[in-house]
Design an enzyme around this catalytic site. Structure first.
Site, mmCIF file in Angstrom:
data_model
loop_
_atom_site.group_PDB
_atom_site.id
_atom_site.type_symbol
_atom_site.label_atom_id
_atom_site.label_comp_id
_atom_site.label_asym_id
_atom_site.label_seq_id
_atom_site.Cartn_x
_atom_site.Cartn_y
_atom_site.Cartn_z
ATOM 1 N N GLY A 147 0.843 -1.188 0.000
ATOM 2 C CA GLY A 147 0.000 0.000 0.000
ATOM 3 C C GLY A 147 0.876 1.235 0.000
ATOM 4 N N CYS A 177 5.757 -0.359 7.182
ATOM 5 C CA CYS A 177 5.428 0.854 6.429
ATOM 6 C C CYS A 177 6.652 1.294 5.640
ATOM 7 C CB CYS A 177 4.996 1.953 7.410
ATOM 8 S SG CYS A 177 4.507 3.485 6.607
ATOM 9 N N LEU A 178 6.454 1.610 4.368
ATOM 10 C CA LEU A 178 7.578 2.060 3.544
ATOM 11 C C LEU A 178 8.191 3.338 4.104
ATOM 12 C CD1 LEU A 178 6.147 1.412 -0.058
ATOM 13 C CD2 LEU A 178 7.949 0.132 1.110
ATOM 14 N N HIS A 231 -2.751 7.354 6.800
ATOM 15 C CA HIS A 231 -1.722 8.235 6.221
ATOM 16 C C HIS A 231 -2.327 9.542 5.714
ATOM 17 C CE1 HIS A 231 2.092 6.150 6.296
ATOM 18 N NE2 HIS A 231 1.605 5.054 5.763
ATOM 19 N N HIS A 281 -4.683 1.280 7.258
ATOM 20 C CA HIS A 281 -3.326 1.821 7.395
ATOM 21 C C HIS A 281 -3.123 2.986 6.413
ATOM 22 C CE1 HIS A 281 1.218 1.073 7.794
ATOM 23 N NE2 HIS A 281 1.130 1.927 6.800
ATOM 24 N N GLU A 282 -3.581 2.787 5.161
ATOM 25 C CA GLU A 282 -3.376 3.828 4.144
ATOM 26 C C GLU A 282 -4.255 5.044 4.395
ATOM 27 O OE1 GLU A 282 -0.796 3.542 2.425
ATOM 28 O OE2 GLU A 282 -0.518 1.463 3.009
ATOM 29 N N GLN A 295 3.069 9.861 1.407
ATOM 30 C CA GLN A 295 4.319 9.087 1.415
ATOM 31 C C GLN A 295 5.205 9.377 0.207
ATOM 32 O OE1 GLN A 295 2.204 5.109 2.218
ATOM 33 N NE2 GLN A 295 4.167 4.884 3.279
HETATM 34 ZN ZN LIG Z 1 2.452 3.183 5.780
#
Ligand SMILES: [Zn+2]
Length: 170
Positions: free
Chosen positions: A47, A91-92, A137, A133-134, A52
């Site tokens: 995701g 998480c990236l 963000h 989660h997304e 991000q």
């Molecule tokens: Zn993340």
């Protein structure tokens, strides 16, 4: 597209902001979505949300295993189940860190696709967790915000950031 991480103060500030709705789903948005999918796959993520990649716009992409990439524009969760499930999240934007997070097991989400059409989706299992989660963000919330203060500070400590300066959105 470079992926922002919490290790850089200027990038962390962006990750902590609330993203704005997309007013017009035009060619630019389609290109952004394509580039986000590419960056997500390249980063081995499942995701990726606008903030991000430095875009404070309400868009995120998801791709689980062999499934098609999903794109959510101006998403809103319209229902969640009382049942919870736990998945280990990463998480990236917080590379190398993982933690078990409890979230509603099933949800219904409404969003727009890149053709400018609204859709609703019921998600369960890993997909439900990734969507939540997304969506977090887009509101400046990171998965570590769901952890206890002690665990959160331990992770933040690895990135040399002051957790009290960027506590996240409540
Ligand atoms: Zn993340």
């Amino acid at each position: 597209m470079d992926i922002y991480t919490i290790g850089f103060e200027e990038q962390l500030k962006v990750l902590r902001r609330v993203a704005a709705p997309i007013k017009d789903i035009n060619e630019d948005v389609i290109r952004i979505a394509e580039n986000m999918v590419e960056a997500m796959v390249k980063g081995n993520g499942i995701g990726l949300a606008g903030p991000q990649v430095g875009l404070l716009q309400r868009i995120f992409t998801v791709k689980i295993a062999d499934g098609d990439p999903l794109i959510f524009i101006n998403p809103e969760i319209i229902a969640t189940s009382p049942e919870l499930s736990i998945y280990e999240e990463g998480c990236l934007s917080i590379p190398g860190q993982y933690a078990d997070i409890e979230r509603p097991a099933v949800l219904q989400i409404q969003a727009w696709n890149t053709r400018g059409r609204p859709f609703t989706l019921e998600a369960s299992g890993l997909l439900s967790t990734v969507i939540q989660h997304e969506l977090d963000h887009l509101n400046g919330v990171l998965f570590i915000d769901h952890l206890s203060e002690r665990k959160r500070k331990k992770i933040l400590g690895k990135f040399d950031v002051d957790p009290d300066r960027y506590p996240g959105v409540e």
